[in-house]
Design a protein around this motif. Structure first.
Motif, PDB file in Angstrom:
ATOM      1  N   UNK A  79      43.107  37.752  40.158  1.00  0.00           N
ATOM      2  CA  UNK A  79      43.430  38.069  41.668  1.00  0.00           C
ATOM      3  C   UNK A  79      42.191  37.340  42.368  1.00  0.00           C
ATOM      4  N   UNK A  80      41.068  37.126  41.718  1.00  0.00           N
ATOM      5  CA  UNK A  80      40.038  36.561  42.895  1.00  0.00           C
ATOM      6  C   UNK A  80      40.188  35.082  43.000  1.00  0.00           C
ATOM      7  N   UNK A  81      41.278  34.582  42.121  1.00  0.00           N
ATOM      8  CA  UNK A  81      41.550  33.135  42.400  1.00  0.00           C
ATOM      9  C   UNK A  81      42.778  33.050  43.467  1.00  0.00           C
ATOM     10  N   UNK A  82      43.636  34.067  43.202  1.00  0.00           N
ATOM     11  CA  UNK A  82      44.929  33.921  43.941  1.00  0.00           C
ATOM     12  C   UNK A  82      44.826  34.630  45.358  1.00  0.00           C
ATOM     13  N   UNK A  83      43.836  35.623  45.443  1.00  0.00           N
ATOM     14  CA  UNK A  83      43.979  36.475  46.853  1.00  0.00           C
ATOM     15  C   UNK A  83      42.462  35.730  47.679  1.00  0.00           C
ATOM     16  N   UNK A 122      41.037  46.626  54.222  1.00  0.00           N
ATOM     17  CA  UNK A 122      39.967  46.297  53.477  1.00  0.00           C
ATOM     18  C   UNK A 122      40.191  44.652  52.866  1.00  0.00           C
ATOM     19  N   UNK A 123      39.082  44.451  52.303  1.00  0.00           N
ATOM     20  CA  UNK A 123      39.089  42.977  51.743  1.00  0.00           C
ATOM     21  C   UNK A 123      39.255  43.042  50.076  1.00  0.00           C
ATOM     22  N   UNK A 124      40.047  41.953  49.498  1.00  0.00           N
ATOM     23  CA  UNK A 124      39.893  42.142  47.955  1.00  0.00           C
ATOM     24  C   UNK A 124      38.850  42.632  47.342  1.00  0.00           C
ATOM     25  N   UNK A 125      37.349  42.244  47.846  1.00  0.00           N
ATOM     26  CA  UNK A 125      36.217  42.725  47.043  1.00  0.00           C
ATOM     27  C   UNK A 125      35.939  44.157  47.057  1.00  0.00           C
ATOM     28  N   UNK A 162      40.327  45.756  40.251  1.00  0.00           N
ATOM     29  CA  UNK A 162      41.033  44.860  39.509  1.00  0.00           C
ATOM     30  C   UNK A 162      42.509  45.284  39.487  1.00  0.00           C
ATOM     31  N   UNK A 163      42.618  46.237  39.072  1.00  0.00           N
ATOM     32  CA  UNK A 163      44.208  47.011  38.978  1.00  0.00           C
ATOM     33  C   UNK A 163      44.834  46.866  40.480  1.00  0.00           C
ATOM     34  N   UNK A 171      49.243  38.552  33.848  1.00  0.00           N
ATOM     35  CA  UNK A 171      48.727  39.236  35.144  1.00  0.00           C
ATOM     36  C   UNK A 171      48.245  40.617  34.464  1.00  0.00           C
ATOM     37  N   UNK A 172      48.277  41.029  33.461  1.00  0.00           N
ATOM     38  CA  UNK A 172      47.506  42.156  32.997  1.00  0.00           C
ATOM     39  C   UNK A 172      46.345  41.947  31.917  1.00  0.00           C
ATOM     40  N   UNK A 173      46.184  40.508  31.550  1.00  0.00           N
ATOM     41  CA  UNK A 173      45.444  40.328  30.615  1.00  0.00           C
ATOM     42  C   UNK A 173      43.819  40.762  30.711  1.00  0.00           C
ATOM     43  N   UNK A 174      43.551  40.663  32.009  1.00  0.00           N
ATOM     44  CA  UNK A 174      42.294  40.799  32.370  1.00  0.00           C
ATOM     45  C   UNK A 174      41.925  42.415  32.712  1.00  0.00           C
TER      46      UNK A 174
END
Ligand SMILES: Nc1ncnc2c1ncn2[C@@H]1O[C@H](COP(=O)(O)OP(=O)(O)O)[C@@H](O)[C@H]1O
Ligand SMILES: [Mg+2]
Length: 253
Positions: free
Chosen positions: A94-98, A142-145, A149-150, A173-176
C-alpha cells in the motif's frame, strides 16, 4: 464472467522462457478463485493481463458481456450516475499504491473524480466506502502514514470498490500483513462479496488462510496452471507433488 484463453506472455524474444506459458482460466459470477504458486511462477503477470495492464503475447481475455477497450478503465456511468468499472485491482504494497501526500478522502474519491464526478460529491461517497471496509469515517482526514498496514489495505479496497467492480483482483494483498490481520481482511472480502455479488481473484504464495475462503483454486508453476479444482478437494487431496509440497509448507496438511 471472464475467460482467459491460451494466454502466453514473453518478456524478450524466444527462446526466453515465457512468464505465462499457455494459461486458460475462467472466473464465474460471485466466485472466489484463489491462485497460488511460488514466487516467479507468473501469477502477477497473469493478473496484469486479466485487468488490461499488460498485453498478452498470445491468447485473449473475453468478458461476458464483452467490455469495450481495457476492462480496467472505467467507462460510462452506471446506476445513479456513479461511474463503474468491471475490474479493479489491489496490490501487495500500500505504500506504493497509495499516495502518501494525500488524505484518505482524496485517495478513495480519486477514481470517481477521474471519471468526471464533482469532487464534493465524490468526497461525500468516500465516508460510506470507508464504512463498507469497516473503518471509521474519522480516518478520512488522515494520511496513509498515520494508518496501520491493515488499515491501508482496507483503504485500497475502499478505493477499488468506488467503481463497483464485478471482479476484484487482489495480488498478494495480505502477504505483508500478520496472520490475524490477514484473517480479518479475508473475512472482510467474504462479507463484501456477500453484499455486492462481486467475484474475487485472490493471488497468494501462502496457503495458510485460504481454507473456507476459496471456492476454486489454481496452482501455478513456471507459467502454467499445473492443478485446478474445487478448493475443498484440492486442499484435502492435491494430486501433484508440487501442490502437496506447497501445502506441506503451511500449517495444515
Ligand atoms: N516487466 C517484466 N519484464 C521482464 N520480466 C518480467 C516482467 N514481469 C515479470 N517478469 C518475469 O516473469 C516471471 C513471472 O513473474 P511474476 O508474474 O511477477 O510472478 P509471481 O507474481 O508469481 O511472483 C518472472 O521470471 C519475472 O522475472
Ligand atoms: Mg507476484
Amino acid at each position: 464472467m471472464v475467460e482467459m484463453a491460451h494466454i502466453v506472455k514473453r518478456f524478450g524474444q524466444p527462446p526466453a522462457a515465457a512468464a505465462v506459458d499457455g494459461v486458460s482460466l475462467a472466473i464465474r459470477e460471485r466466485e472466489t478463485y484463489v491462485l497460488v504458486g511460488e514466487s516467479g511462477s507468473g501469477k502477477s503477470t497473469l493478473a496484469r493481463i486479466l485487468v488490461g495492464l499488460e498485453r498478452p503475447s498470445e491468447g485473449e481475455v473475453r468478458w461476458f458481456p464483452p467490455q469495450p477497450g481495457s476492462a480496467f478503465a472505467a467507462h460510462g456511468h452506471g446506476k445513479g450516475g456513479v461511474p463503474s468499472s468491471p475490474v479493479q485491482m489491489v496490490f501487495q504494497n500500500p505504500d506504493r499504491s497509495l499516495n502518501p501526500y494525500w488524505r484518505v478522502q482524496n485517495i478513495i474519491a480519486e477514481p470517481l473524480v477521474l471519471q468526471g464526478m464533482a469532487r464534493r460529491e465524490a468526497y461525500a461517497l468516500a465516508g460510506g466506502l470507508l464504512e463498507q471496509v469497516r473503518l471509521p469515517r474519522g480516518l478520512l482526514l488522515r494520511r496513509p502514514s498515520e494508518c496501520s498496514g491493515g488499515q491501508k489495505q482496507r483503504i485500497a479496497v475502499a478505493r477499488a470498490l468506488a467503481l463497483r467492480p464485478r471482479l476484484l483482483v487482489a495480488d498478494e494483498m495480505t502477504s505483508a500483513l500478520d496472520p490475524a490481520t490477514e484473517a480479518d481482511m479475508m473475512q472482510l472480502l467474504m462479507d463484501l462479496q456477500w453484499d455486492s455479488g462481486m467475484s474475487i481473484l485472490f493471488i497468494t504464495h501462502r496457503l495458510d488462510a485460504v481454507h473456507g475462503f476459496a471456492d476454486r483454486m489454481g496452482v501455478m508453476r513456471q507459467g502454467r496452471i499445473v492443478e485446478e479444482g474445487e478448493a475443498a478437494s484440492l486442499l484435502r487431496q492435491p494430486s501433484t507433488a508440487y501442490a502437496k509440497a506447497l501445502l506441506a509448507a503451511c500449517q495444515y496438511t
